[in-house]
Design an enzyme around this catalytic site. Sequence first.
Site, PDB file in Angstrom:
ATOM      1  N   ARG A 644      41.420  89.883  95.520  1.00  0.00           N
ATOM      2  CA  ARG A 644      41.215  89.788  96.959  1.00  0.00           C
ATOM      3  C   ARG A 644      42.561  89.790  97.673  1.00  0.00           C
ATOM      4  O   ARG A 644      43.504  89.128  97.261  1.00  0.00           O
ATOM      5  CB  ARG A 644      40.456  88.509  97.298  1.00  0.00           C
ATOM      6  CG  ARG A 644      40.255  88.295  98.782  1.00  0.00           C
ATOM      7  CD  ARG A 644      39.515  87.009  99.104  1.00  0.00           C
ATOM      8  NE  ARG A 644      38.077  87.165  98.968  1.00  0.00           N
ATOM      9  CZ  ARG A 644      37.325  86.528  98.086  1.00  0.00           C
ATOM     10  NH1 ARG A 644      37.872  85.677  97.252  1.00  0.00           N
ATOM     11  NH2 ARG A 644      36.024  86.730  98.043  1.00  0.00           N
ATOM     12  N   GLU A 721      55.120  91.367  93.060  1.00  0.00           N
ATOM     13  CA  GLU A 721      55.902  92.151  92.098  1.00  0.00           C
ATOM     14  C   GLU A 721      55.261  93.492  91.709  1.00  0.00           C
ATOM     15  O   GLU A 721      55.977  94.438  91.381  1.00  0.00           O
ATOM     16  CB  GLU A 721      56.165  91.360  90.807  1.00  0.00           C
ATOM     17  CG  GLU A 721      55.888  89.907  90.922  1.00  0.00           C
ATOM     18  CD  GLU A 721      57.047  88.982  90.507  1.00  0.00           C
ATOM     19  OE1 GLU A 721      56.861  87.799  90.683  1.00  0.00           O
ATOM     20  OE2 GLU A 721      58.090  89.415  90.019  1.00  0.00           O
TER      21      GLU A 721
HETATM   22 MO1  MOS Z   1      60.410  86.583  91.387  1.00  0.00          MO
HETATM   23  S1  MOS Z   1      61.686  87.510  90.132  1.00  0.00           S
HETATM   24  O1  MOS Z   1      59.402  85.788  90.297  1.00  0.00           O
HETATM   25  O2  MOS Z   1      61.281  85.614  92.395  1.00  0.00           O
END
Ligand code: MOS
Length: 756
Positions: A644, A721
């Site tokens: 979500r 990420e």
């Molecule tokens: Mo990120 S590299 O987990 O701040």
Amino acid sequence: MIAKPTIPAPLDRPGSQIGKPVSRVDGRLKVTGGAKYAAEFNTPGLAHGYIVSSAIARGRILAIDTAKALALPGVFQVFTHENRPSLPWFDRKWKDDDAPKGSPFRPLYDATIHHALQPIALVVAESFELARYAARLIHVTYEADDHRTDLRAAKADAFTPGKDKGGFQPPPKPRGDADTALAEAEVSVDLNFSQAVEHHNPMEMHASTVIYHNDGSLTVHDKTQGPINSQTYVCNVFNLATDAVRVISPFVGGAFGSGLRPQHQLFMAVLAATTLKRSVRVELTRPQMFSFGHRPETLQRVALGAKKDGTLTAVIHEAVQETSQTENYVEVVVNWSGQQYKCDNVRLDYKLARLDTHTPLDQRAPGAAIGVPALEIAMDELAAKLGMDPLELRLKNYTEVDPNTDKPFSSKELRACFQQGAERFGWHKRSHAPRSMREGRQLVGWGMATGVWDAMQGQAVASARLGIDGTLTVGSATADIGPGTYTAMTQIAADILGLPIEKVSFQLGDTNLPMAPLQGGSWTVSSVGSAVKAVCDRLRDRLAGLAAGLNDGPLKGLKADELTFADGFLIAKSDPSWRLSITEVMRANDLLVLEDEARSIPYYKSQMKHALGTHSAIFAEVRVDEDLGTVQVTRVVSAVAAGRIINPKTARSQILGAVVWGIGMALEEESMIDQRLGRFMNHDFGEYHIPVNADVHDIDVIFVEEHDDIVNPLGAKGVGEIGIVGVPAAIANAIYHATGKRLCDLPITLDKILGA
Ligand code: MOS
């Protein structure tokens, strides 16, 4: 304290705040300069520190002459290893929440030099300029030893690290016999990869402003991804009580991992403040931002074997990564290669090699941003050799379970990413042969790749305070390094209690708030968001109980699940005209405030039975100038499956930023070491190249629908990420398609394109 709401709020109802593209609640503060960063807090009599950095990479300080600096009026002190106060000896006192196995770096501890630009002295003066000037008058005599900063030279001494810090899993044991399968494969590829050191380069440089109070307690304004981590470190290293150190960090100007560990400016500022008994600020300069952790250089080999129909028969992935002499910094680099595709013969190997550099440091998608592109470039090469469409090859070997563990994914909508991404990009119009899509002197290339990242969750606690006027304040000691944490948490709280966004505020970045883990790993929404949900669910239950208990009220006897919370009202589902405002419920119960606190704990049992991850498909178009070797990334489509999406606007920004970084990783970013000096040469934005506006063109972000009840109570996996992971590979593969050149050393600069 453990929250067990009887009736959790449903998240997908009409009018929900969750899933709305709410603009950043702190946006106005940020664009008007109202948001204060670590180096912007002031106090009368504030002293300023300037750090002196080592000129050699390895050896020791024989003498350090500070007399001339100390003689300047306005210079208060120069701290070195010779006059520092007593400091702890045990490593465990220097550890922090992100410390790998080994001995953490100790600033000013002794005369030993471990790496170039190591901080060796701190000048404290009445102004920054004076401190900087005085630093230049310090004369240091070194005895230099031979240093080793070249990973290729150190590779022969690489070793297999043991299991250590929480997130690191060593590669799984080999399955089948990958080497024999590779030798016998009908089609095979065997490629070597390298990728340069990258520095985090946040816009805000690391800084700590330490306010010294008369009773010896400290208020520390620190640039950090975890205020509690900084507090614990300061208390352990300086032997201070927890309640004598309050760390405040409401805004962080980018970090990307650089703030996961307390950096040496924090140590320096606290050292000076506690010794001089005055307030001190220490801020790093841009070149000094190259004096601590970085994304480690890595050498990799990926070999793949397949049948003629594209069925994978062998996967071999080996990586050697740099670490320092004192700590075993480890990343999950190769494991993904056993997880991404169905294959019976897999051998994964990960080693470390010691260099005379600072210990590397997590940087956006640590490990995955390095290892997954190697696999994905090798897959592209395999597709080329098979004469197969690269997307078709991936679908051919698609897996619904994690082959490393045989566990099913809690959810994996990667197929939808492939379909929707390919359609948006127009992938089906791609001509197979390299160099077949030329436009004049411009070689056009289309490439694609897959991305993957873990969906993780930690324990967190949130507090909430509801006022009789219907205003709600929620808090947790997390950070907001840019992803929009203030906004997402505000949305979750507003949603559950049915309040308008303007009535809700979220507090973070303060050790006086309840415990939260470091902001990293894309786990803040899952960890802190679940705690916010838990505490708001409790308030909701309590309000419902209070309303039901009013004998002359319209909601008498109704249970929480028979009520809707909207616009500050509790409303009977059976008849919406039966309603009470939060104010009415609280007034009738003689309450001015309703306060609570709740801890969220991951669903360990069901999580353990599943593989948890985010996935993405990236499609990229490049235009390569045939004569000059310059590359423009003209189009990128990133289709992401991350559960979500709490806020599609801020989530999209996460992916956009990560794609830009992926362009940088593919084409530009490279911290270059002068091996004779053992030192990064290009330590500023003039010579360390990052993508600028002219390098960034069309970026299209798709979030595919993905439902997940296992990953956490919100079903949200986090997007910090995943956006970067496949991007360098998609671009490298597009360059291959454009030029016919298979380039495996990142960044792919124009000299490599012209030279290959
Ligand atoms: Mo990120 S590299 O987990 O701040």
